[in-house]
Design a protein around this motif. Sequence first.
Motif, short mmCIF file in Angstrom:
data_model
loop_
_atom_site.label_atom_id
_atom_site.label_comp_id
_atom_site.label_asym_id
_atom_site.label_seq_id
_atom_site.Cartn_x
_atom_site.Cartn_y
_atom_site.Cartn_z
N LYS A 15 0.84 -1.19 0.00
CA LYS A 15 0.00 0.00 0.00
C LYS A 15 0.88 1.24 0.00
CE LYS A 15 -3.98 2.07 2.26
NZ LYS A 15 -4.95 1.95 3.37
N ARG A 16 0.85 2.00 -1.12
CA ARG A 16 1.69 3.19 -1.25
C ARG A 16 0.99 4.39 -0.64
NH1 ARG A 16 3.63 3.98 -7.24
NH2 ARG A 16 4.78 5.63 -6.16
N LEU A 17 1.77 5.19 0.05
CA LEU A 17 1.25 6.41 0.65
C LEU A 17 1.14 7.49 -0.41
CD1 LEU A 17 0.46 7.93 3.25
CD2 LEU A 17 2.87 8.58 3.47
N ILE A 18 -0.03 8.09 -0.54
CA ILE A 18 -0.24 9.16 -1.51
C ILE A 18 0.20 10.48 -0.87
CG2 ILE A 18 -1.95 10.40 -2.88
CD1 ILE A 18 -3.63 7.88 -2.88
N LYS A 19 1.19 11.12 -1.48
CA LYS A 19 1.74 12.35 -0.93
C LYS A 19 1.09 13.60 -1.52
CE LYS A 19 6.23 10.22 0.01
NZ LYS A 19 7.70 10.30 -0.20
N SER A 20 0.50 13.48 -2.70
CA SER A 20 -0.14 14.63 -3.34
C SER A 20 -1.47 14.93 -2.68
CB SER A 20 -0.36 14.36 -4.83
OG SER A 20 0.86 14.12 -5.49
N CYS A 21 -1.97 16.15 -2.89
CA CYS A 21 -3.30 16.48 -2.38
C CYS A 21 -4.35 15.83 -3.27
CB CYS A 21 -3.50 18.00 -2.32
SG CYS A 21 -3.76 18.78 -3.93
N LYS A 22 -5.58 15.84 -2.81
CA LYS A 22 -6.66 15.15 -3.52
C LYS A 22 -6.88 15.74 -4.91
CE LYS A 22 -11.47 13.72 -2.83
NZ LYS A 22 -12.64 13.79 -1.90
N TYR A 23 -6.85 17.07 -5.03
CA TYR A 23 -7.10 17.71 -6.33
C TYR A 23 -6.02 17.35 -7.34
CZ TYR A 23 -7.89 21.29 -9.85
OH TYR A 23 -8.10 21.93 -11.04
N CYS A 24 -4.76 17.48 -6.94
CA CYS A 24 -3.65 17.18 -7.86
C CYS A 24 -3.62 15.71 -8.23
CB CYS A 24 -2.32 17.60 -7.24
SG CYS A 24 -2.12 19.38 -7.04
N TYR A 25 -3.94 14.84 -7.26
CA TYR A 25 -3.92 13.41 -7.54
C TYR A 25 -4.99 13.02 -8.55
CZ TYR A 25 -3.88 8.37 -6.73
OH TYR A 25 -3.81 7.01 -6.91
N THR A 26 -6.20 13.54 -8.37
CA THR A 26 -7.30 13.16 -9.26
C THR A 26 -7.13 13.78 -10.64
OG1 THR A 26 -8.62 15.01 -8.40
CG2 THR A 26 -8.97 12.84 -7.42
N HIS A 27 -6.43 14.93 -10.73
CA HIS A 27 -6.25 15.59 -12.03
C HIS A 27 -4.87 15.33 -12.62
CE1 HIS A 27 -9.71 17.81 -10.44
NE2 HIS A 27 -10.01 18.05 -11.70
N LYS A 28 -4.09 14.43 -11.96
CA LYS A 28 -2.77 14.03 -12.47
C LYS A 28 -1.86 15.23 -12.65
CE LYS A 28 -4.33 9.77 -14.75
NZ LYS A 28 -5.68 9.78 -14.18
N CYS A 31 2.11 18.06 -7.60
CA CYS A 31 1.77 18.80 -6.37
C CYS A 31 3.05 19.19 -5.64
CB CYS A 31 0.88 17.92 -5.48
SG CYS A 31 0.28 18.74 -4.00
N ASN A 32 3.11 20.42 -5.11
CA ASN A 32 4.30 20.85 -4.39
C ASN A 32 4.22 20.53 -2.89
OD1 ASN A 32 2.47 22.71 -3.48
ND2 ASN A 32 3.59 24.51 -4.21
N LYS A 33 3.15 19.80 -2.50
CA LYS A 33 2.98 19.24 -1.13
C LYS A 33 2.76 20.31 -0.06
CE LYS A 33 4.41 15.31 -3.07
NZ LYS A 33 4.98 15.81 -4.31
N GLY A 52 -3.90 12.98 2.90
CA GLY A 52 -4.23 11.82 3.72
C GLY A 52 -5.57 11.20 3.39
N PHE A 53 -6.05 11.39 2.19
CA PHE A 53 -7.35 10.83 1.79
C PHE A 53 -7.18 9.36 1.40
CE2 PHE A 53 -5.30 12.70 -1.86
CZ PHE A 53 -5.41 11.73 -2.83
N ASP A 54 -8.29 8.65 1.36
CA ASP A 54 -8.29 7.23 1.03
C ASP A 54 -8.48 7.06 -0.47
OD1 ASP A 54 -8.44 4.53 0.90
OD2 ASP A 54 -10.22 4.30 2.16
N LYS A 55 -7.58 6.34 -1.11
CA LYS A 55 -7.68 6.11 -2.55
C LYS A 55 -8.95 5.36 -2.90
CE LYS A 55 -5.08 4.17 -6.43
NZ LYS A 55 -3.85 3.43 -6.81
N GLY A 56 -9.42 4.52 -2.00
CA GLY A 56 -10.63 3.75 -2.25
C GLY A 56 -11.84 4.64 -2.44
#
Length: 708
Positions: A15-28, A31-33, A52-56
């Motif tokens: 399980k990889r930890l997502i470091k980007s924010c939700k907006y940047c992650y969903t829009h690919k 993210c500067n964190k 810290g959102f859940d990918k699921g």
Amino acid sequence: MSIENRTTARVIKRKRLIKSCKYCYTHKLKCNKEKPCSKCIAVGLIDECIYGFDKGELQNHDSTSHSESTTPSPKLPLSSNSGKVRKIKTTNKTSSPLKSKYLYPFFTNSVNDENISSVASNDTEELSSKMSKNAITTFDRFVPHLFAITLEDIINLIPDSLEVALSQIDTYFETIHPIIPVLDRSLVRQKLIGIYNSIQSGTDLSISNLLLIMSIFFCSSYSIVASSIIPDLLLCNKYYQSHKYLLELSVFPTRPTLESLQSFLIVNFIQDPNMTEAIGYSVMLVRIAQQLGVEKKLMEHSTKQEDNIQEEEYQHLKLLWSYLLYIEGSASVVYGLPFMSEKFNPDWPMEKIPTCLESIPLEFTIGRLIINAAFYDIMEHKKYVEMKEDHEKLRCVYAKIERLNNQLSGRNFPHSNYFINTLKVFLYRLYLKYFGLLGLYSAGSKNNDNDNDKRKNCAQQQQQLKKNNKNDITWILKSEQVYPDSVIEGSLLLLFSTLKRLIEKDTDKFLWYTRGSTVMQYLFIILKDIYENPKKIYLIEGDDDVKDSLFCNSMDKDVHDVIKRAPVFYRYLLIEQAMNLLELKLAPLWKKDDIYKFMLVRTVKEKVWEIHSNFISSNESLRDELNSSTIFIESRQNIKNLETSVNFEEYLKQWEIDRKKLDTRIPNGNDIDTDGDVNVPTGHIVGSSLEAEQILIDWLSEFDVKTT
């Protein structure tokens, strides 16, 4: 381990930890964190900058959002022992994938045309018996074969009379060829005559030649339908199905010929002149041309290594190669991708146009290629400092376009003003897109912390305004964002050129191409400036070298005349006249997403006019003064002629867009009249507030925003 044990063994997934924010992650996006990150600040969506959102959760959301596009398919058993059936997910043909911010210079990645289109597909209303949208809006290139077609059916589509067939060829060269001159008229006529000779003698037909002729017939009929001369697509559909059948029969693109390459090019360009869907095939066409030896022949002829082609053939091959590179470059700009082909600079000697090319507006072709080459340089840079160095290159581009326009005007070429103003629209868009990218790279620079703080404060103000004005989407007008004067002036001149392009006489035959004039974003930019600065003077003059070269020197006398007559009020009348003509002339040709965006801008305009109603009414004398200028005399005459037969509200009904569905607020009891209809106050945009708000925010966010 046995096969049985291997199949039942537990698979351990990391399980990889997502470091980007939700907006940047969903829009690919990268993210500067930071909290909030620079991307969320730029688009004004701090609320979506969540870590810290859940990918699921995202996967569940995606499966829910895509469920509407899941259509039942023929029942396919999972296995012979299972009674379960699958559903096949189909692509929404009216939408396109998530486009980059470069499609429009000030959009961001958060705009998805699929979401925009979905707003306009709610309830169905009965079409008016008096009005009908243009038939080309219902044309679907992806539709399966409407009927079983054979080679004999295709041959039967060829007119019995050679004269009639030649007239269709002439229509193509009058309506399509001036825009995309990639065919040789004399060769096309020879191929058509050869087909008639083969039919009469009973000899074998050339599939490549037949494909090219059917493609030309399709383009001719398509342009005629767009100009409303023919009211339906019956013949157009038959020609298109013939084109598809013959393209498949000729084994394109595996075994291409020059004719199949040309056929594919013209048929796709006429349907998508803005090249928003060309990214999938543009590079392929360049490669096919190389495979056919087009580039090699041009190089050998120009360097005198081998001279196996005549001068006339060389000029036509050069045009074909130029347009293939132009389309590849334009598609790259649309999606913000690097050019796949090398930079191409047109080298036609303008002192003497080749005789074989005198029948086309060659200056218009060269101008587009020059602007495309300028985009090559702009898109190549990824740093603010590098972008700033392009000012000198832009000055050279402006000077070249001005010389080309002067030469085209001096040639007295038919409809020269149409081509001149189209080039000017491209020129102003070049500057505005350059400015948008300049602001984008500036925002991403590590040395502009002060600007980032301003953007962050501005985004926070937007969020607060949004909360305080939940019932009115035009809260966006109150955000403390301002643009440099050059952006407003560039948008004003772009709108002037668009207006002049629309009022040019006898150019309905180019409506298939003109319909690409979707200037809603620039309208909104000007409207927001009018809201904030209702009495500001824009003389479009200044000391900045780039602005002088682009704006002052490229303005026509009639535009100067309008500005001098009423330096403040001309903006109001320009908006009114341009929007009226867009409604009446181009709206019947637009797709649903463009109609929706126009409605959005029109509602903002009504709100701004309501707010400044006292100022507008007190300047009626200036309106009369402006109406006596050449531009507005012609535009009012065009509007008068069109108003007798066109009503934009009727077009909205045909687009199955219910105005009630466009409000951002939920109606309450006081909003329902005795007939059960919803009464929506001025300034309230109906529909999904998410889509409407996001469009307006995106139109703002790509500028180099400064806070007051």
